[in-house]
Write a protein that holds these residues in place. Structure first.
Motif, PDB file in Angstrom:
ATOM      1  N   THR A   3       1.069  -1.353   0.454  1.00 54.13           N
ATOM      2  CA  THR A   3       0.174  -0.155  -0.164  1.00 54.13           C
ATOM      3  C   THR A   3       0.587   1.273  -0.284  1.00 54.13           C
ATOM      4  OG1 THR A   3      -0.134   0.312   2.410  1.00 54.13           O
ATOM      5  CG2 THR A   3      -1.614  -1.156   1.409  1.00 54.13           C
ATOM      6  N   LYS A   4      -0.031   2.709   0.353  1.00 54.16           N
ATOM      7  CA  LYS A   4       0.597   3.755  -0.144  1.00 54.16           C
ATOM      8  C   LYS A   4       1.812   3.869   0.977  1.00 54.16           C
ATOM      9  CE  LYS A   4      -2.756   6.603   2.243  1.00 54.16           C
ATOM     10  NZ  LYS A   4      -1.836   7.260   3.012  1.00 54.16           N
ATOM     11  N   ASP A   5       1.643   2.617   2.352  1.00 51.81           N
ATOM     12  CA  ASP A   5       1.481   3.691   3.454  1.00 51.81           C
ATOM     13  C   ASP A   5       2.871   2.070   3.963  1.00 51.81           C
ATOM     14  OD1 ASP A   5       0.073   5.355   4.816  1.00 51.81           O
ATOM     15  OD2 ASP A   5      -1.176   4.120   5.176  1.00 51.81           O
ATOM     16  N   ALA A   6       3.178   1.248   2.954  1.00 53.43           N
ATOM     17  CA  ALA A   6       3.982  -0.092   2.883  1.00 53.43           C
ATOM     18  C   ALA A   6       4.089  -0.855   3.756  1.00 53.43           C
ATOM     19  CB  ALA A   6       6.491   0.567   3.033  1.00 53.43           C
ATOM     20  N   THR A   7       2.573  -0.736   3.387  1.00 51.73           N
ATOM     21  CA  THR A   7       2.519  -2.565   4.250  1.00 51.73           C
ATOM     22  C   THR A   7       1.786  -3.164   3.414  1.00 51.73           C
ATOM     23  OG1 THR A   7      -0.139  -1.669   4.914  1.00 51.73           O
ATOM     24  CG2 THR A   7       1.472  -0.951   5.986  1.00 51.73           C
ATOM     25  N   ALA A   8       1.200  -3.798   3.768  1.00 55.99           N
ATOM     26  CA  ALA A   8       0.653  -5.918   3.264  1.00 55.99           C
ATOM     27  C   ALA A   8       0.273  -7.113   3.664  1.00 55.99           C
ATOM     28  CB  ALA A   8       1.891  -6.153   1.776  1.00 55.99           C
ATOM     29  N   LEU A   9      -1.372  -6.874   2.905  1.00 58.56           N
ATOM     30  CA  LEU A   9      -1.907  -8.144   4.110  1.00 58.56           C
ATOM     31  C   LEU A   9      -0.986  -8.993   3.515  1.00 58.56           C
ATOM     32  CD1 LEU A   9      -5.827  -7.468   3.822  1.00 58.56           C
ATOM     33  CD2 LEU A   9      -3.778  -7.320   5.724  1.00 58.56           C
ATOM     34  N   TYR A  10      -0.869 -10.071   4.954  1.00 61.68           N
ATOM     35  CA  TYR A  10      -0.293 -11.743   4.542  1.00 61.68           C
ATOM     36  C   TYR A  10      -0.780 -12.915   5.966  1.00 61.68           C
ATOM     37  CZ  TYR A  10       3.924  -9.678   2.968  1.00 61.68           C
ATOM     38  OH  TYR A  10       4.856  -8.855   2.706  1.00 61.68           O
ATOM     39  N   LEU A  11      -1.223 -13.982   5.206  1.00 60.90           N
ATOM     40  CA  LEU A  11      -2.007 -14.765   6.047  1.00 60.90           C
ATOM     41  C   LEU A  11      -0.849 -15.596   6.732  1.00 60.90           C
ATOM     42  CD1 LEU A  11      -4.310 -16.476   6.544  1.00 60.90           C
ATOM     43  CD2 LEU A  11      -3.643 -18.035   4.573  1.00 60.90           C
ATOM     44  N   PHE A  63       3.756 -18.885   6.326  1.00 58.48           N
ATOM     45  CA  PHE A  63       3.504 -17.740   5.863  1.00 58.48           C
ATOM     46  C   PHE A  63       3.618 -17.143   4.219  1.00 58.48           C
ATOM     47  CE2 PHE A  63       4.895 -13.244   6.499  1.00 58.48           C
ATOM     48  CZ  PHE A  63       5.216 -13.055   7.777  1.00 58.48           C
ATOM     49  N   GLY A  64       2.230 -16.167   4.195  1.00 57.10           N
ATOM     50  CA  GLY A  64       2.946 -16.196   2.478  1.00 57.10           C
ATOM     51  C   GLY A  64       1.587 -15.300   2.412  1.00 57.10           C
ATOM     52  N   PRO A  65       1.728 -14.382   1.471  1.00 58.75           N
ATOM     53  CA  PRO A  65       0.573 -13.705   0.841  1.00 58.75           C
ATOM     54  C   PRO A  65      -0.857 -13.135   1.401  1.00 58.75           C
ATOM     55  CG  PRO A  65       1.997 -13.786  -0.852  1.00 58.75           C
ATOM     56  CD  PRO A  65       2.269 -14.574   0.376  1.00 58.75           C
ATOM     57  N   TYR A  66      -1.631 -12.576   1.662  1.00 65.98           N
ATOM     58  CA  TYR A  66      -3.087 -12.254   2.163  1.00 65.98           C
ATOM     59  C   TYR A  66      -4.062 -12.304   0.580  1.00 65.98           C
ATOM     60  CZ  TYR A  66      -7.808 -12.798   3.085  1.00 65.98           C
ATOM     61  OH  TYR A  66      -8.738 -12.326   3.250  1.00 65.98           O
ATOM     62  N   LEU A  67      -4.185 -13.555  -0.583  1.00 67.14           N
ATOM     63  CA  LEU A  67      -5.003 -12.939  -1.821  1.00 67.14           C
ATOM     64  C   LEU A  67      -6.533 -12.992  -1.220  1.00 67.14           C
ATOM     65  CD1 LEU A  67      -1.945 -14.418  -4.144  1.00 67.14           C
ATOM     66  CD2 LEU A  67      -2.483 -12.044  -2.936  1.00 67.14           C
ATOM     67  N   PRO A  68      -7.599 -12.589  -1.184  1.00 67.78           N
ATOM     68  CA  PRO A  68      -8.324 -12.988  -0.819  1.00 67.78           C
ATOM     69  C   PRO A  68      -9.250 -12.972  -2.256  1.00 67.78           C
ATOM     70  CG  PRO A  68      -8.166 -10.408  -0.323  1.00 67.78           C
ATOM     71  CD  PRO A  68      -6.883 -10.488  -0.753  1.00 67.78           C
ATOM     72  N   GLU A  69      -9.699 -14.275  -1.834  1.00 64.36           N
ATOM     73  CA  GLU A  69     -10.245 -15.718  -3.360  1.00 64.36           C
ATOM     74  C   GLU A  69     -12.022 -14.030  -4.022  1.00 64.36           C
ATOM     75  OE1 GLU A  69     -14.071 -17.792  -0.354  1.00 64.36           O
ATOM     76  OE2 GLU A  69     -12.213 -18.563  -1.897  1.00 64.36           O
TER      77      GLU A  69
END
Length: 219
Positions: A3-11, A63-69
């Motif tokens: 994101t613009k805040d340099a964050t990302a969602l992870y599962l 531990f991996g990226p969260y990719l919403p279905e």
């Protein structure tokens, strides 16, 4: 993508469920708890420069990226089959601060008549009429958590998930998941509320959560 805040969602799935103390310590690692995925996984928002420290602090089985279905139906391969028919959609943001970015992107795409949804108690979101192409462009934004067709909520639900009424997420976070246990979910009308008159099968049982008074009144 971040994101613009340099964050990302992870599962993430720790080898052992986070304790309450560990959950409280997550902000120190630049981590925000975003949700729980039963039985033993968590959706977390992590700052890019905090990834390595977080991975070292705990042991994870996944531990991996969260990719919403929910984003998948709007990918390019679906657009050809769906055509460009507009449908009423809800666009969920990871955080409320990202809704203006979503609105700005809608302006760039020429989407008008969108509506902020301040009454959503569980997801900050924007409602709009979208074509599959427009939805695909919005789904590519890392600030967007999901896109799905909008359905009018049932009045009696008051736009609140039933899991919130039953405190399910709080119980999961606290470590109660029911593995190896027989779980009873009791609604009003089962008994008088007096332990002295409760059904024998329910005596000597551990009560770990109750619905809120407001929820019980509505139900």
């Amino acid at each position: 993508p971040v994101t613009k805040d340099a964050t990302a969602l992870y599962l993430v799935a720790p080898e052992k469920n986070f304790t309450n103390e560990e959950l409280d310590s997550l902000p120190r690692y630049g981590v925000r708890l975003d949700g729980v995925v039963p039985p033993n996984a968590y959706v977390v928002e992590i700052k890019s420069d905090s990834l390595d420290a977080f991975k070292r602090a705990f042991k994870f089985s996944y531990f991996g990226p969260y990719l919403p279905e929910y984003k998948l139906p709007f990918q390019a391969e679906s657009i050809n089959s769906l055509g460009e028919k507009k449908s009423l959609c809800i666009v969920g943001a990871i955080r409320d601060e990202y809704r203006p970015l979503i609105a700005q992107k809608m302006d760039e795409l020429g989407i008008s008549g969108y509506e902020m949804m301040p009454d959503c108690s569980f997801e900050p979101s924007v409602k709009a009429m979208l074509t599959p192409s427009e939805a695909s462009a919005l789904a590519a934004m890392p600030e967007v958590r999901f896109i799905e067709e909008y359905e009018e909520p049932m009045p009696e639900c008051d736009e609140t998930r039933s899991e919130q009424f039953a405190n399910v997420e709080d119980m999961h976070i606290a470590g109660y998941r029911g593995e190896g246990e027989m779980v009873c979910i009791q609604d009003t009308g089962c008994d008088t509320g007096d332990m002295a008159t409760i059904h024998p099968d329910l005596k000597q049982k551990r009560i770990i959560g109750r619905a809120t008074t407001a929820a019980a009144t509505q139900r």
